[in-house]
Design a protein around this motif. Structure first.
Motif, PDB file in Angstrom:
ATOM      1  N   PRO A 244      -6.977 -51.425  29.577  1.00 30.29           N
ATOM      2  CA  PRO A 244      -6.725 -52.782  30.073  1.00 30.29           C
ATOM      3  C   PRO A 244      -5.723 -53.543  29.200  1.00 30.29           C
ATOM      4  O   PRO A 244      -4.915 -54.324  29.713  1.00 30.29           O
TER       5      PRO A 244
ATOM      6  N   SER B  42      -2.272 -52.534  30.187  1.00 34.07           N
ATOM      7  CA  SER B  42      -1.942 -53.132  31.485  1.00 34.07           C
ATOM      8  C   SER B  42      -1.547 -54.596  31.320  1.00 34.07           C
ATOM      9  O   SER B  42      -0.538 -55.045  31.881  1.00 34.07           O
TER      10      SER B  42
ATOM     11  N   LEU C 244       2.210 -56.230  32.140  1.00 38.04           N
ATOM     12  CA  LEU C 244       2.288 -57.304  33.138  1.00 38.04           C
ATOM     13  C   LEU C 244       2.837 -58.589  32.521  1.00 38.04           C
ATOM     14  O   LEU C 244       3.693 -59.262  33.113  1.00 38.04           O
TER      15      LEU C 244
END
Length: 250
Positions: A134, A137, A141
């Motif tokens: 996570p 990610s 982003l």
């Protein structure tokens, strides 16, 4: 954050450096045009920003421009954007010997901020005990928010690598990370324990970075610290005022 597997950590960090650069290369069309021509040119703001970068590169100073303002020189001490982009100006000044033009310098710095933002976002997630996948990610982003492309003309607002770090300190205050033992300690003992706490010192360093990087983000960080302090007040600070000291110091 612990380095349980240094090899995996090194691979992750390398991934967060290389992949954002590759994505940025194609997203910005650098395979068709280089960094020596402006991404955007024709509005007052981008011309002004390039003149700021040119001034930093050629004079080493951001608040006085000897090339403008005849019969004297342009003095931009009143201009908040020039004053509050200090950290970015310092970084570009250190980079400047390697570049022939202010345009190439400013745009290279912009591109390098893709991996830089990814790295600080990943580090911030790990400091907040978010697991590796996570965190990767979030890092990718956040590095490619459309905001970066909307403000591509600037050298400071879209290069927001300090924001994730400041958020770590803010979230630590929300969580009450430094509350343990504060209520029962004397004020001198409390202050000594805080300034021996590595996490508290690290959070203070992050605050200094956001204050140096841009006044715009520093202002909103201050508002969030105020909100975090209000939350601590509601959950017990009004009964035990000493637990408010970390938020007040930050």
């Amino acid at each position: 954050m612990t380095l349980k597997n240094p090899k995996h950590t090194a691979i992750t960090l390398l991934f967060l450096i290389v992949v954002p650069l590759i994505i940025a290369y194609y997203v910005l069309g650098l395979d068709k045009s280089g960094l020596n021509s402006p991404f955007v040119y024709g509005h007052l703001d981008d011309i002004w920003q390039f003149s700021l970068t040119k001034m930093v590169k050629e004079t080493g100073w951001v608040l006085s421009n000897p090339y403008l303002g005849a019969p004297e020189i342009a003095k931009w001490h009143y201009h908040s954007a020039a004053q509050t982009s200090a950290l970015h100006s310092i970084i570009m000044l250190m980079m400047s010997p390697f570049f022939d033009s202010a345009i190439t310098l400013q745009q290279t710095y912009y591109v390098l901020n893709f991996p830089l933002i990814a790295l600080t976002a990943y580090l911030s997630c790990r400091l907040l005990s978010i697991s590796r996948l996570p965190a990767i990610s979030v890092a990718l982003l956040f590095a490619f928010c459309t905001y970066r492309f909307n403000l591509i003309i600037y050298s400071f607002l879209p290069n927001y690598f300090c924001i994730p770090l400041a958020m770590v300190a803010i979230i630590w205050i929300f969580q009450g990370k430094f509350d343990k033992g504060l209520a029962s300690s004397s004020l001198p003992t409390l202050l000594r324990s805080l300034f021996k706490n590595k996490s508290f010192i690290l959070g203070g360093f992050f605050i200094i970075l956001i204050a140096l990087s841009d006044g715009y983000y520093a202002f909103f960080s201050l508002l969030l610290f105020g909100l975090a302090g209000a939350a601590r007040l509601l959950v017990g600070g009004w009964k035990q005022p000493k637990i408010m000291i970390p938020a007040i110091l930050y």
